[in-house]
Design a protein around this motif. Structure first.
Motif, mmCIF file in Angstrom:
data_model
loop_
_atom_site.group_PDB
_atom_site.id
_atom_site.type_symbol
_atom_site.label_atom_id
_atom_site.label_comp_id
_atom_site.label_asym_id
_atom_site.label_seq_id
_atom_site.Cartn_x
_atom_site.Cartn_y
_atom_site.Cartn_z
ATOM 1 N N GLY A 106 0.154 -0.171 3.747
ATOM 2 C CA GLY A 106 0.229 -0.397 2.027
ATOM 3 C C GLY A 106 0.310 -1.734 1.482
ATOM 4 O O GLY A 106 -0.351 -2.452 0.601
ATOM 5 N N GLY A 107 1.188 -2.544 2.092
ATOM 6 C CA GLY A 107 1.567 -4.006 1.721
ATOM 7 C C GLY A 107 2.055 -4.078 0.230
ATOM 8 O O GLY A 107 1.842 -5.030 -0.502
ATOM 9 N N ILE A 108 2.621 -2.894 -0.185
ATOM 10 C CA ILE A 108 2.952 -2.746 -1.471
ATOM 11 C C ILE A 108 4.238 -3.719 -1.768
ATOM 12 O O ILE A 108 5.098 -3.829 -0.970
ATOM 13 N N ILE A 109 4.456 -4.149 -2.972
ATOM 14 C CA ILE A 109 5.516 -5.036 -3.322
ATOM 15 C C ILE A 109 6.368 -3.916 -4.298
ATOM 16 O O ILE A 109 5.989 -3.365 -5.416
ATOM 17 N N ASN A 110 7.809 -3.315 -3.768
ATOM 18 C CA ASN A 110 8.592 -2.485 -4.499
ATOM 19 C C ASN A 110 9.498 -3.324 -5.657
ATOM 20 O O ASN A 110 10.368 -4.236 -5.192
ATOM 21 N N ILE A 111 9.060 -3.295 -6.771
ATOM 22 C CA ILE A 111 9.674 -4.286 -7.794
ATOM 23 C C ILE A 111 11.013 -3.264 -8.544
ATOM 24 O O ILE A 111 10.546 -2.432 -9.253
ATOM 25 N N LEU A 146 4.341 -13.772 -3.000
ATOM 26 C CA LEU A 146 4.878 -12.498 -2.432
ATOM 27 C C LEU A 146 3.804 -11.572 -2.318
ATOM 28 O O LEU A 146 3.559 -10.777 -1.289
ATOM 29 N N ALA A 147 3.121 -11.472 -3.438
ATOM 30 C CA ALA A 147 1.996 -10.196 -3.602
ATOM 31 C C ALA A 147 1.118 -10.805 -2.678
ATOM 32 O O ALA A 147 0.386 -9.861 -2.069
ATOM 33 N N ALA A 148 0.685 -12.163 -2.508
ATOM 34 C CA ALA A 148 -0.429 -12.379 -1.741
ATOM 35 C C ALA A 148 -0.038 -12.337 -0.214
ATOM 36 O O ALA A 148 -1.073 -11.697 0.539
ATOM 37 N N GLU A 149 0.992 -12.612 0.209
ATOM 38 C CA GLU A 149 1.400 -12.373 1.497
ATOM 39 C C GLU A 149 1.401 -10.832 2.026
ATOM 40 O O GLU A 149 1.029 -10.525 3.041
ATOM 41 N N ALA A 150 2.056 -10.023 1.001
ATOM 42 C CA ALA A 150 1.996 -8.491 1.390
ATOM 43 C C ALA A 150 0.621 -8.003 1.399
ATOM 44 O O ALA A 150 0.288 -7.153 2.316
ATOM 45 N N ARG A 151 -0.184 -8.532 0.442
ATOM 46 C CA ARG A 151 -1.352 -7.753 0.532
ATOM 47 C C ARG A 151 -2.177 -8.005 1.668
ATOM 48 O O ARG A 151 -2.897 -7.247 2.328
ATOM 49 N N VAL A 152 -2.396 -9.300 2.174
ATOM 50 C CA VAL A 152 -3.007 -9.821 3.438
ATOM 51 C C VAL A 152 -2.377 -8.980 4.676
ATOM 52 O O VAL A 152 -3.103 -8.567 5.505
ATOM 53 N N GLY A 153 -1.108 -9.089 4.684
ATOM 54 C CA GLY A 153 -0.381 -8.271 5.866
ATOM 55 C C GLY A 153 -0.906 -6.842 5.618
ATOM 56 O O GLY A 153 -1.041 -6.235 6.692
ATOM 57 N N GLY A 154 -1.072 -6.201 4.514
ATOM 58 C CA GLY A 154 -1.290 -4.972 4.467
ATOM 59 C C GLY A 154 -2.749 -4.699 5.001
ATOM 60 O O GLY A 154 -2.957 -3.717 5.772
ATOM 61 N N ILE A 155 -3.681 -5.502 4.593
ATOM 62 C CA ILE A 155 -5.030 -5.674 4.923
ATOM 63 C C ILE A 155 -5.352 -5.625 6.382
ATOM 64 O O ILE A 155 -5.999 -4.706 7.110
ATOM 65 N N LEU A 156 -4.485 -6.606 7.163
ATOM 66 C CA LEU A 156 -4.730 -6.940 8.473
ATOM 67 C C LEU A 156 -4.167 -5.707 9.443
ATOM 68 O O LEU A 156 -4.437 -5.557 10.629
ATOM 69 N N SER A 157 -3.164 -4.904 8.807
ATOM 70 C CA SER A 157 -2.695 -4.012 9.577
ATOM 71 C C SER A 157 -2.867 -2.559 9.302
ATOM 72 O O SER A 157 -2.306 -1.537 9.902
ATOM 73 N N GLY A 158 -3.607 -2.407 8.268
ATOM 74 C CA GLY A 158 -3.747 -1.145 7.790
ATOM 75 C C GLY A 158 -2.581 -0.476 7.045
ATOM 76 O O GLY A 158 -2.693 1.063 6.915
#
Length: 391
Positions: free
Chosen positions: A190-195, A176-188
């Protein structure tokens, strides 16, 4: 269209002194020592902030805008939030989340409500998903949701160490974190995971294992409810000392929990006393979320409801009761969530930033006036703008 705030003491949230602020449309145009109203010019609304603190509009990064709960069956599903539930607490920006219920509360509901609140005058983004793993997204992909849907900026709240979670593995959370991180990088974004941190004994183990054994940085996670009990808060201190972000929940009370909850203002004091960086700490309200109480066998007993207005109350208590400097206390609901979530134009009082501004009485520290995107929502304690279905 043009407003002038005069004679106030500005906390940006750092102290800027006594200055005037010119608002043009929905943005801050100028901040000067003195701005005079010119003769024979267009009408300018002058707001006298004498004996008041002028601070950024508050950011609440965890609100169940379409309601939450249902832990006590269907009748306990909490209702959708209303506009004034938000603005009366000085909040001008919110992040909407689902929660325990990812079945009858959907991402379509969440997105529609976020857009509705923006139409009513505040700023709103959302996270994709709920407690459950695999995450139920809009497009079928976390990465695609973040990249392609403007309102989606991260993932969550994903539950761990909780009897209501789907019991994800370390590998599940890492993916999940990997997907969120790449999504955030490519879109500018945060791509944060709220735990969502439950009261189980695993605490931060999963997150620390991911950070130690993968390339995902500790700053990809924003764990919330971290003062749920003393043991969790102690683990949070150690996690924060390593550079991790920590979110304290202002709505949770001992009345609606079996946990030994530490009051947010006091927990903030403990984190700071233990050298956790103030810039890594946020407050959020868990507003409109359910506050269920279970017995020692996991049986539902009763239910409360989170309030967005609790957000500033805990900040005020941190200033008055815990002697935390105003500029530091304000950071947890202004610049910190803005920086962590990459909310452009939010969190500061500065030229060309969004005109999200709260005026606070200097003596009592009570909220007086709330301005969201240049529009006065609350004026000297009187509500001027209500939601579409509010009386």
């Amino acid at each position: 269209m043009i407003k002038l705030i005069k004679n106030g003491e500005i906390y940006s949230p750092d102290y800027l002194g006594r200055k005037d602020i010119l608002i043009v449309g929905d943005r801050i145009g100028y901040i000067k020592e003195n701005i005079d109203v010119p003769n024979d010019f267009v009408d300018i609304e002058v707001i006298d902030a004498e004996n008041q603190l002028v601070v950024p509009g508050f950011i609440d990064s965890h609100v169940h805008i379409v309601g939450g709960g249902g832990e006590g069956s269907y009748k306990t599903r909490t209702p959708e939030i209303q506009l004034t539930d938000i603005t009366k607490g000085g909040v001008t920006t919110i992040i909407g989340v689902l929660g325990t219920d990812g079945t009858t509360r959907t991402m379509s509901n969440l997105l529609a409500k976020a857009r509705g609140l923006e139409e009513e005058g505040i700023s709103c983004w959302v996270h994709t998903g709920s407690y459950q793993v695999p995450v139920r997204t809009v497009t079928g992909s976390i990465q695609d949701d973040i990249i392609l849907i403007d309102k989606i900026i991260g993932v969550g709240e994903i539950a761990i160490s909780d009897h209501r979670s789907s019991q994800p593995t370390v590998a599940d959370i890492a993916k999940l974190a990997a997907e969120a991180r790449v999504g955030g990088i490519l879109s500018g974004k945060g791509g944060i995971i709220n735990i969502h941190m439950g009261s189980g004994e695993r605490r931060f183990d999963y997150l620390e294992e991911i950070v130690e054994n993968t390339e995902i940085p500790i700053t990809q996670f924003l764990p919330t409810h971290v003062a749920r009990n003393e043991e969790l808060l102690e683990a949070a201190i150690r996690y924060g000392q390593k550079g991790g972000f920590l979110d304290l929940t202002t709505s949770t009370t001992k009345q609606f929990s079996d946990d030994d909850i530490t009051k947010c203002s006091r927990a903030l004091r403990e984190l700071l006393d233990n050298n956790v960086n103030i810039n890594n700490i946020t407050f959020s309200s868990d507003g409109q979320g359910s506050l269920p109480k279970f017995d020692d066998k996991g049986k539902f007993i009763k239910l409360g409801i989170g309030k967005v207005t609790s957000l500033y109350k805990e900040v005020r208590d941190a200033i008055l009761d815990e002697n935390i400097p105003i500029q530091d206390a304000l950071k947890v609901i202004t610049v910190n969530p803005a920086n962590i979530l990459k909310l452009d134009g939010k969190g500061y009082i500065d030229e060309d930033y969004d005109a999200d501004i709260v005026l606070i009485d200097k003596e009592s520290l009570n909220i007086k006036t709330v301005i969201a995107r240049g529009k006065v929502m609350i004026d000297n304690g009187e509500t001027l703008v209500k939601g579409t279905f509010e009386e």
